[in-house]
Design a protein around this motif. Sequence first.
Motif, PDB file in Angstrom:
ATOM      1  N   GLU A   4      65.476 -31.830-126.749  1.00 17.26           N
ATOM      2  CA  GLU A   4      66.231 -31.620-127.973  1.00 17.26           C
ATOM      3  C   GLU A   4      66.671 -32.946-128.600  1.00 17.26           C
ATOM      4  O   GLU A   4      66.461 -33.170-129.764  1.00 17.26           O
ATOM      5  N   GLY A   5      67.291 -33.839-127.852  1.00 21.41           N
ATOM      6  CA  GLY A   5      67.746 -35.092-128.396  1.00 21.41           C
ATOM      7  C   GLY A   5      66.788 -36.228-128.137  1.00 21.41           C
ATOM      8  O   GLY A   5      66.984 -37.326-128.599  1.00 21.41           O
ATOM      9  N   ARG A   6      65.756 -35.974-127.390  1.00 17.53           N
ATOM     10  CA  ARG A   6      64.794 -36.997-126.999  1.00 17.53           C
ATOM     11  C   ARG A   6      63.806 -37.243-128.128  1.00 17.53           C
ATOM     12  O   ARG A   6      63.364 -36.318-128.785  1.00 17.53           O
ATOM     13  N   SER A   7      63.475 -38.498-128.351  1.00 20.23           N
ATOM     14  CA  SER A   7      62.543 -38.835-129.424  1.00 20.23           C
ATOM     15  C   SER A   7      61.697 -40.031-129.024  1.00 20.23           C
ATOM     16  O   SER A   7      62.195 -40.962-128.405  1.00 20.23           O
ATOM     17  N   ILE A   8      60.452 -39.996-129.414  1.00 24.69           N
ATOM     18  CA  ILE A   8      59.549 -41.114-129.159  1.00 24.69           C
ATOM     19  C   ILE A   8      59.898 -42.276-130.084  1.00 24.69           C
ATOM     20  O   ILE A   8      59.876 -43.419-129.687  1.00 24.69           O
ATOM     21  N   GLY A   9      60.213 -41.968-131.339  1.00 23.91           N
ATOM     22  CA  GLY A   9      60.421 -43.031-132.307  1.00 23.91           C
ATOM     23  C   GLY A   9      59.092 -43.719-132.574  1.00 23.91           C
ATOM     24  O   GLY A   9      58.088 -43.077-132.792  1.00 23.91           O
ATOM     25  N   SER A  10      59.071 -45.019-132.466  1.00 24.00           N
ATOM     26  CA  SER A  10      57.846 -45.775-132.691  1.00 24.00           C
ATOM     27  C   SER A  10      56.990 -45.807-131.422  1.00 24.00           C
ATOM     28  O   SER A  10      57.505 -45.880-130.318  1.00 24.00           O
ATOM     29  N   ALA A  11      55.701 -45.787-131.633  1.00 27.05           N
ATOM     30  CA  ALA A  11      54.767 -45.873-130.511  1.00 27.05           C
ATOM     31  C   ALA A  11      54.384 -47.319-130.207  1.00 27.05           C
ATOM     32  O   ALA A  11      53.722 -47.579-129.207  1.00 27.05           O
ATOM     33  N   VAL A  12      54.790 -48.246-131.045  1.00 27.21           N
ATOM     34  CA  VAL A  12      54.383 -49.637-130.897  1.00 27.21           C
ATOM     35  C   VAL A  12      54.759 -50.172-129.517  1.00 27.21           C
ATOM     36  O   VAL A  12      55.886 -50.015-129.055  1.00 27.21           O
ATOM     37  N   GLY A  13      53.758 -50.753-128.850  1.00 28.20           N
ATOM     38  CA  GLY A  13      53.968 -51.337-127.535  1.00 28.20           C
ATOM     39  C   GLY A  13      53.851 -50.339-126.396  1.00 28.20           C
ATOM     40  O   GLY A  13      54.142 -50.671-125.252  1.00 28.20           O
ATOM     41  N   ARG A  14      53.411 -49.135-126.714  1.00 29.92           N
ATOM     42  CA  ARG A  14      53.286 -48.105-125.683  1.00 29.92           C
ATOM     43  C   ARG A  14      51.836 -47.691-125.482  1.00 29.92           C
ATOM     44  O   ARG A  14      51.056 -47.655-126.415  1.00 29.92           O
ATOM     45  N   LEU A  15      51.547 -47.377-124.251  1.00 26.76           N
ATOM     46  CA  LEU A  15      50.275 -46.772-123.888  1.00 26.76           C
ATOM     47  C   LEU A  15      50.600 -45.309-123.582  1.00 26.76           C
ATOM     48  O   LEU A  15      51.523 -45.038-122.826  1.00 26.76           O
ATOM     49  N   PHE A  16      49.901 -44.390-124.231  1.00 26.02           N
ATOM     50  CA  PHE A  16      50.082 -42.959-123.991  1.00 26.02           C
ATOM     51  C   PHE A  16      48.814 -42.401-123.378  1.00 26.02           C
ATOM     52  O   PHE A  16      47.711 -42.826-123.734  1.00 26.02           O
ATOM     53  N   ALA A  17      48.972 -41.428-122.484  1.00 28.84           N
ATOM     54  CA  ALA A  17      47.819 -40.767-121.868  1.00 28.84           C
ATOM     55  C   ALA A  17      48.189 -39.338-121.508  1.00 28.84           C
ATOM     56  O   ALA A  17      49.353 -39.024-121.275  1.00 28.84           O
ATOM     57  N   VAL A  18      47.169 -38.491-121.446  1.00 31.27           N
ATOM     58  CA  VAL A  18      47.335 -37.098-121.048  1.00 31.27           C
ATOM     59  C   VAL A  18      46.847 -36.963-119.613  1.00 31.27           C
ATOM     60  O   VAL A  18      45.772 -37.465-119.265  1.00 31.27           O
ATOM     61  N   LEU A  19      47.651 -36.298-118.795  1.00 30.57           N
ATOM     62  CA  LEU A  19      47.260 -35.966-117.424  1.00 30.57           C
ATOM     63  C   LEU A  19      47.388 -34.452-117.279  1.00 30.57           C
ATOM     64  O   LEU A  19      48.212 -33.822-117.944  1.00 30.57           O
ATOM     65  N   ARG A  90      52.620 -29.001-125.200  1.00 30.31           N
ATOM     66  CA  ARG A  90      52.885 -27.569-125.428  1.00 30.31           C
ATOM     67  C   ARG A  90      51.905 -26.688-124.658  1.00 30.31           C
ATOM     68  O   ARG A  90      52.242 -25.576-124.271  1.00 30.31           O
ATOM     69  N   GLU A  91      50.684 -27.186-124.455  1.00 34.41           N
ATOM     70  CA  GLU A  91      49.653 -26.399-123.785  1.00 34.41           C
ATOM     71  C   GLU A  91      49.619 -26.615-122.273  1.00 34.41           C
ATOM     72  O   GLU A  91      48.694 -26.182-121.600  1.00 34.41           O
ATOM     73  N   GLY A  92      50.614 -27.305-121.719  1.00 29.43           N
ATOM     74  CA  GLY A  92      50.738 -27.411-120.274  1.00 29.43           C
ATOM     75  C   GLY A  92      50.295 -28.708-119.638  1.00 29.43           C
ATOM     76  O   GLY A  92      50.391 -28.873-118.423  1.00 29.43           O
ATOM     77  N   HIS A  93      49.831 -29.661-120.430  1.00 31.42           N
ATOM     78  CA  HIS A  93      49.487 -30.975-119.892  1.00 31.42           C
ATOM     79  C   HIS A  93      50.758 -31.815-119.808  1.00 31.42           C
ATOM     80  O   HIS A  93      51.807 -31.443-120.315  1.00 31.42           O
ATOM     81  N   VAL A  94      50.647 -32.973-119.191  1.00 33.21           N
ATOM     82  CA  VAL A  94      51.756 -33.927-119.127  1.00 33.21           C
ATOM     83  C   VAL A  94      51.301 -35.191-119.841  1.00 33.21           C
ATOM     84  O   VAL A  94      50.165 -35.640-119.666  1.00 33.21           O
ATOM     85  N   VAL A  95      52.172 -35.761-120.652  1.00 32.83           N
ATOM     86  CA  VAL A  95      51.879 -37.037-121.305  1.00 32.83           C
ATOM     87  C   VAL A  95      52.731 -38.097-120.636  1.00 32.83           C
ATOM     88  O   VAL A  95      53.920 -37.894-120.405  1.00 32.83           O
ATOM     89  N   ILE A  96      52.084 -39.204-120.320  1.00 32.35           N
ATOM     90  CA  ILE A  96      52.787 -40.348-119.746  1.00 32.35           C
ATOM     91  C   ILE A  96      52.794 -41.457-120.786  1.00 32.35           C
ATOM     92  O   ILE A  96      51.812 -41.649-121.507  1.00 32.35           O
ATOM     93  N   SER A  97      53.912 -42.139-120.895  1.00 26.12           N
ATOM     94  CA  SER A  97      54.060 -43.279-121.788  1.00 26.12           C
ATOM     95  C   SER A  97      54.439 -44.482-120.940  1.00 26.12           C
ATOM     96  O   SER A  97      55.339 -44.389-120.098  1.00 26.12           O
ATOM     97  N   VAL A  98      53.749 -45.592-121.162  1.00 26.94           N
ATOM     98  CA  VAL A  98      54.034 -46.815-120.413  1.00 26.94           C
ATOM     99  C   VAL A  98      54.213 -47.949-121.415  1.00 26.94           C
ATOM    100  O   VAL A  98      53.320 -48.213-122.219  1.00 26.94           O
ATOM    101  N   ARG A  99      55.366 -48.582-121.361  1.00 23.67           N
ATOM    102  CA  ARG A  99      55.582 -49.776-122.197  1.00 23.67           C
ATOM    103  C   ARG A  99      54.968 -50.947-121.440  1.00 23.67           C
ATOM    104  O   ARG A  99      55.418 -51.285-120.352  1.00 23.67           O
ATOM    105  N   VAL A 100      53.938 -51.514-122.034  1.00 22.44           N
ATOM    106  CA  VAL A 100      53.209 -52.590-121.366  1.00 22.44           C
ATOM    107  C   VAL A 100      52.781 -53.612-122.411  1.00 22.44           C
ATOM    108  O   VAL A 100      52.420 -53.249-123.532  1.00 22.44           O
ATOM    109  N   LYS A 101      52.854 -54.897-122.051  1.00 28.99           N
ATOM    110  CA  LYS A 101      52.514 -55.982-122.982  1.00 28.99           C
ATOM    111  C   LYS A 101      51.350 -56.781-122.428  1.00 28.99           C
ATOM    112  O   LYS A 101      51.220 -56.946-121.222  1.00 28.99           O
ATOM    113  N   GLY A 102      50.551 -57.297-123.334  1.00 30.43           N
ATOM    114  CA  GLY A 102      49.429 -58.145-122.953  1.00 30.43           C
ATOM    115  C   GLY A 102      48.190 -57.330-122.670  1.00 30.43           C
ATOM    116  O   GLY A 102      48.238 -56.348-121.941  1.00 30.43           O
TER     117      GLY A 102
END
Length: 148
Positions: A4-19, A90-102
């Motif tokens: 509810e209060g959680r937000s991604i905001g900007s994706a800059v600097g993040r790696l996203f993946a579906v597992l 929403r369809e039952g997968h999990v998304v992982i976000s990793v803040r990683v540089k370089g």
Amino acid sequence: MAGEGRSIGSAVGRLFAVLDSADAVEGARRELIAAGVDPGAIETFAGAEDAAAFDPSGARHGWLGRFYRIMEFSWADQAPDFAWYEAAVREGHVVISVRVKGQRHVAHAARIIEDHGGHFINHFGWFETQELARWKGPEPKVPGFLRR
């Protein structure tokens, strides 16, 4: 975490993946931490409440949120990916976000996640998005204009 209060905001600097399973996420998380990624730089999103955090249209955040998403769509070549991540969760997968540089660290984190079954792996920069792995399996339900 509640979405509810959680937000991604900007994706800059993040790696996203579906597992596709919680076990895969936990294995990837353990290996990322062993490789030196700060545990605080790793977030996971699962379930309908967390799906709302992606807010692909910006509607949850009023006119400023919509304006920001419009700007993002104009400068980030794959900004519509948020709709894919939201649908995946929403369809039952999990998304992982990793803040990683370089670039070397981005590539290493992507390999780790892919080794654990991760797919639709993207790293978001200021002006470009790197597609590191395409979607595998049945695609999520997203509007036709957001399909690749």
